[in-house]
Write an enzyme that holds these catalytic residues in place. Structure first.
Site, short mmCIF file in Angstrom:
data_model
loop_
_atom_site.label_atom_id
_atom_site.label_comp_id
_atom_site.label_asym_id
_atom_site.label_seq_id
_atom_site.Cartn_x
_atom_site.Cartn_y
_atom_site.Cartn_z
N SER A 2 -26.05 -37.29 -65.46
CA SER A 2 -25.57 -38.57 -66.30
C SER A 2 -24.07 -38.39 -66.51
CB SER A 2 -26.55 -38.59 -67.80
OG SER A 2 -26.08 -39.76 -68.17
N GLU A 53 -29.96 -47.63 -77.87
CA GLU A 53 -29.07 -46.64 -78.51
C GLU A 53 -27.53 -47.33 -78.55
OE1 GLU A 53 -30.40 -42.22 -78.25
OE2 GLU A 53 -29.93 -43.07 -76.17
N ARG A 66 -26.66 -34.44 -87.67
CA ARG A 66 -27.95 -34.06 -86.89
C ARG A 66 -27.56 -32.91 -85.64
NH1 ARG A 66 -27.64 -36.60 -82.06
NH2 ARG A 66 -29.65 -35.72 -81.16
C1 16G Z 1 -29.28 -37.71 -74.10
C2 16G Z 1 -30.58 -39.04 -73.99
C3 16G Z 1 -29.66 -40.08 -74.74
C4 16G Z 1 -29.24 -39.48 -76.18
C5 16G Z 1 -28.17 -38.42 -75.91
C6 16G Z 1 -27.94 -37.86 -77.45
C7 16G Z 1 -32.12 -39.64 -72.68
C8 16G Z 1 -32.47 -40.18 -71.37
N1 16G Z 1 -30.78 -39.30 -72.85
O1 16G Z 1 -28.44 -38.20 -73.17
O2 16G Z 1 -30.62 -41.05 -74.95
O3 16G Z 1 -28.58 -40.66 -76.55
O4 16G Z 1 -29.06 -37.40 -75.22
O5 16G Z 1 -27.26 -36.53 -77.02
O6 16G Z 1 -33.01 -39.55 -73.62
P1 16G Z 1 -27.04 -35.70 -78.55
O7 16G Z 1 -28.21 -35.03 -78.79
O8 16G Z 1 -26.23 -34.59 -77.85
O9 16G Z 1 -26.37 -36.24 -79.56
MG MG Z 2 -27.15 -41.59 -68.06
#
Ligand code: 16G
Ligand code: MG
Length: 550
Positions: free
Chosen positions: A66, A380, A505
Site C-alpha cells: 500500500s 476512514e 491507541r
Molecule cells: C491499515 C488498514 C487501514 C488503517 C491503517 C491504520 C486495511 C486494509 N488497512 O493500513 O484501514 O487505517 O492500517 O494503521 O485495513 P495504524 O494501525 O498503524 O494506525
Molecule cells: Mg492501500
C-alpha cells in the site's frame, strides 16, 4: 493434494530464517520485502486450507504494501465475497508464518487440517495479483512454490490494484449465481465501472478537469486503462489529468505523493500543479485510499478527506432514496472510526439526521459494521472506504415501481451507484468516479463541498514507546483500559480544552502509539496532542520501571 514431503521440500527453498516474529495484522503481513519469502510461501498454504474449508471457493491473494515505502512489501488474503480474511483465520496465518522450521511448518499444517476439519481432497483455488513494487515478482515465485506444494489451481492476474483483486475474487465466486458480480477480469472491472459511471451521471456535465495523483503506484497504469473506457467531458464524460504515474522508477512509489502524504502533510504533492478551485485527488500505492483537495481563491490548501467523502456520499444517497420514494425503506447509516473529525459526526447526525457508528481502525471492522445498515457508508478519515448495499436494499431498489418521472430518475441513479461503487472494499478509482458524479449532480465545485461543515482543528502525532502492546484500547479505541490510570490522566487534560477530544491507541502497522487530538483552535489541538503524547511516554516508562522492579 498436499503431502508433508511436498510442503517441507518447497519450504526448504523459502525457509523461515529471519529470526523475526510475524503477525497477520490489519493489513495482512507487511514489512521489509526481503523478510517476506517464507511468509508468502506459507500464505499460499493458508490459502489452500481456506479454499478447501470453504468447499473449493476461490481465495484471493494480494501482494502489496500500500502506502509503505518502496522497499517494503506485504501479503494478504481475500475471502470469497471479496471481503477481508475472516478474523479467526488471522491467527492461523500467524501460526503458519511463525513455524520455526520446514518440518515444524508441515506439522502446523497437519494440525490445522485436523483442527479445522479440512477435507484435503477438495480442489483448492486461488486468484492473485501484485502491485508495482520491484520485489513483487520474487514474492510471486514463493507464492507459486506454495501453491504447487499443496495443489492449488490458480490464476495470476499480474498487476492489479488491491480493490480490483477483491472485485475479481467476488466475481469468480458468484459467477452464474443470482449474485453474479461481473466478469472476473480486469477488463470486466473497467467495463462495469465505466458503464455504471455513465448511467449514474445521467447526462449531467462535469466541469473542469480532475487532477489525479497516482502515488507512482499501480493506480497509475490502471486509471490510464479505465479512462479508455470513459468518454472525455465534451462527450459527456470526464477529463482526467494524471500525475505521479511513474512505475518504472520504483523508488518513486509513495515518495512525495499519494493519499497518505497529502493527509499527513496537509499539502498537495509537489507534482500537482492544479489551478485554484480545481479538483485534485490522490490515491495511495495500491489504490484503495482516496483523498481530495484543492487550493482556494486565497491560495490556501483545503483537504477533503475520507470524512468528507463519507458525508458527501451519505448526503447524496439519502436524498436519492427519499426522492426515489424509498426514504422509509432504506436505512442509510455512516460508519466511522475515532479519527473521524467531530464536526463530520455532528454533521451526519444533526444535519443529515442519519445514524452513525464508530468502530476500531481497520477496514474489516468498518465494513462489518456497515453491513448492519441497508445502505452502509463507511470511510476512514485517511480515505479508505466505500458504500455497501445490503441484499434487502438491492432487492428494494431493483423491485420498486417509481410513481413519477422524478422518482424514476432518482431510482435510476441509485441503481447505477450500486454498480459503480465497489461492494467488496474501499476502491479509490470507483470512489473518485462516485465523488465526480455527486458533484456533477449537485453542480458543486470543491468549494461548496468544503462548506458543508467546518472541521474542528486537529492534530495527529506518533509516539515511540518501549512496548506499544501495553496500550489496550476499548470503546472503539476511544478509551484506554491499560495501562491503569492512563485514561484518567488523558480525561483530565481533555477537560481543560473547549471542544477537546483526544485518544491514544497502539498502531496496528507500526511500532508506535498514535495520539489524536481535537480542540476549538489549532493551537489548542496541537497543545492537547503534545500533552497527551507526553502522558503516553510517561505512563509507558512507568510501566517498564514497575515491571522491572517486580
Ligand atoms: C491499515 C488498514 C487501514 C488503517 C491503517 C491504520 C486495511 C486494509 N488497512 O493500513 O484501514 O487505517 O492500517 O494503521 O485495513 P495504524 O494501525 O498503524 O494506525
Ligand atoms: Mg492501500
Amino acid at each position: 493434494m498436499a503431502s508433508t514431503q511436498s510442503i517441507t521440500e518447497g519450504s526448504a527453498k523459502y525457509p523461515n530464517s529471519t529470526g523475526r516474529t510475524f503477525q497477520y495484522g490489519t493489513a495482512g503481513f507487511r514489512m521489509k520485502a526481503n523478510l517476506l519469502d517464507s511468509v508468502v510461501y506459507r500464505v499460499a498454504i493458508l490459502a489452500s486450507l481456506r479454499s478447501r474449508k470453504l468447499h473449493g471457493q476461490t481465495i484471493g491473494v494480494m501482494i502489496t504494501a500500500s502506502h509503505n515505502p518502496p522497499e517494503d512489501n506485504g501479503v494478504k488474503l481475500v475471502d470469497p465475497m471479496g471481503e477481508m480474511l475472516e478474523g479467526s483465520w488471522e491467527t492461523h496465518a500467524t501460526t503458519l508464518a511463525n513455524a520455526p522450521s520446514d518440518k515444524a511448518l508441515a506439522e502446523v499444517y497437519n494440525k490445522l487440517v485436523q483442527d479445522l476439519n479440512v477435507d484435503q481432497s477438495i480442489h483448492a483455488r486461488a486468484v492473485f495479483a501484485r502491485d508495482t513494487r520491484a520485489s513483487g515478482p520474487h514474492l510471486v515465485a514463493a507464492l507459486l512454490e506454495g501453491f504447487n506444494a499443496v495443489g492449488v489451481e490458480y490464476v495470476d492476474h499480474k498487476l492489479l490494484t488491491t480493490p480490483q483483486l477483491h472485485y475479481v475474487t467476488r466475481c469468480v465466486n458468484t459467477r452464474g449465481t443470482s449474485f453474479d458480480y461481473g466478469d472476473p477480469t480486469e477488463q470486466g472491472y473497467y467495463k462495469k465501472t465505466a458503464k455504471a459511471f455513465k448511467a449514474a451521471l445521467g447526462g449531467r456535465k462535469i466541469h473542469g478537469p480532475l487532477t489525479v495523483d497516482c502515488a507512482n503506484g499501480v493506480g497509475g497504469p490502471k486509471l490510464t486503462e479505465l479512462i479508455k473506457y470513459i468518454p472525455k467531458a465534451a462527450q459527456g464524460g470526464i477529463d482526467i489529468k494524471i500525475v505521479n504515474d511513474d512505475v518504472v522508477n520504483s523508488e518513486r512509489l509513495n515518495h512525495q505523493c499519494g493519499a497518505d502524504f497529502v493527509k499527513t502533510n496537509q499539502r498537495a504533492p509537489p507534482a500537482s500543479q492544479a489551478n485554484p478551485l480545481e479538483r485534485c485527488c490522490s490515491l495511495d500505492g495500491d489504490a484503495d485510499r482516496l483523498i481530495y483537495y484543492f487550493i482556494d481563491k486565497d491560495s490556501n490548501f483545503r483537504l477533503l478527506d475520507g470524512d468528507r467523502i463519507a458525508t458527501l456520499a451519505a448526503l447524496f444517497i439519502g436524498d436519492l432514496a427519499r426522492n426515489a420514494g424509498l426514504g422509509e425503506k432504506l436505512r442509510v447509516g455512516v460508519v466511522q472510526t475515532a479519527y473521524a473529525n467531530g464536526a463530520s459526526t455532528s454533521y451526519v447526525t444533526q444535519d443529515l439526521k442519519l445514524p452513525t457508528s464508530c468502530t476500531n481502525t481497520g477496514v474489516k471492522h468498518l465494513h462489518h459494521a456497515a453491513t448492519k445498515y441497508d445502505v452502509g457508508v463507511y470511510f476512514e478519515a485517511n480515505g479508505h472506504g466505500t458504500v455497501v448495499f445490503s441484499e434487502l436494499a438491492l432487492k428494494r431498489i431493483n423491485k420498486y415501481e417509481p410513481r413519477s418521472p422524478a422518482q424514476a430518475s432518482a431510482l435510476d441513479t441509485l441503481k447505477a451507484l450500486t454498480d459503480l461503487i465497489n461492494q467488496t472494499t474501499g476502491d479509490a478509482l470507483s470512489d473518485l468516479l462516485l465523488v465526480e458524479v455527486i458533484l456533477a449532480h449537485k453542480s458543486w465545485s470543491p468549494k461548496e463541498w468544503d462548506l458543508t461543515y467546518t472541521d474542528l482543528p486537529n492534530r495527529l502525532v506518533r509516539i515511540e514507546v518501549p512496548d506499544r502492546n501495553i496500550f489496550k484500547a476499548v470503546d472503539a479505541e476511544r478509551r484506554l483500559e491499560s495501562p491503569p490510570g492512563a485514561q484518567s490522566r488523558i480525561d483530565a487534560l481533555v477537560g481543560k480544552y473547549k471542544n477537546g477530544r483526544s485518544f491514544a491507541r497502539a498502531s496496528g502497522t507500526e511500532d508506535a502509539v498514535r495520539v489524536y487530538a481535537e480542540a476549538a483552535t489549532k493551537g489548542e489541538a496541537d497543545e492537547l496532542a503534545q500533552l497527551v503524547g507526553k502522558t503516553v511516554v510517561e505512563v509507558a516508562s512507568q510501566f517498564v520501571q514497575s515491571a522491572g522492579s517486580k
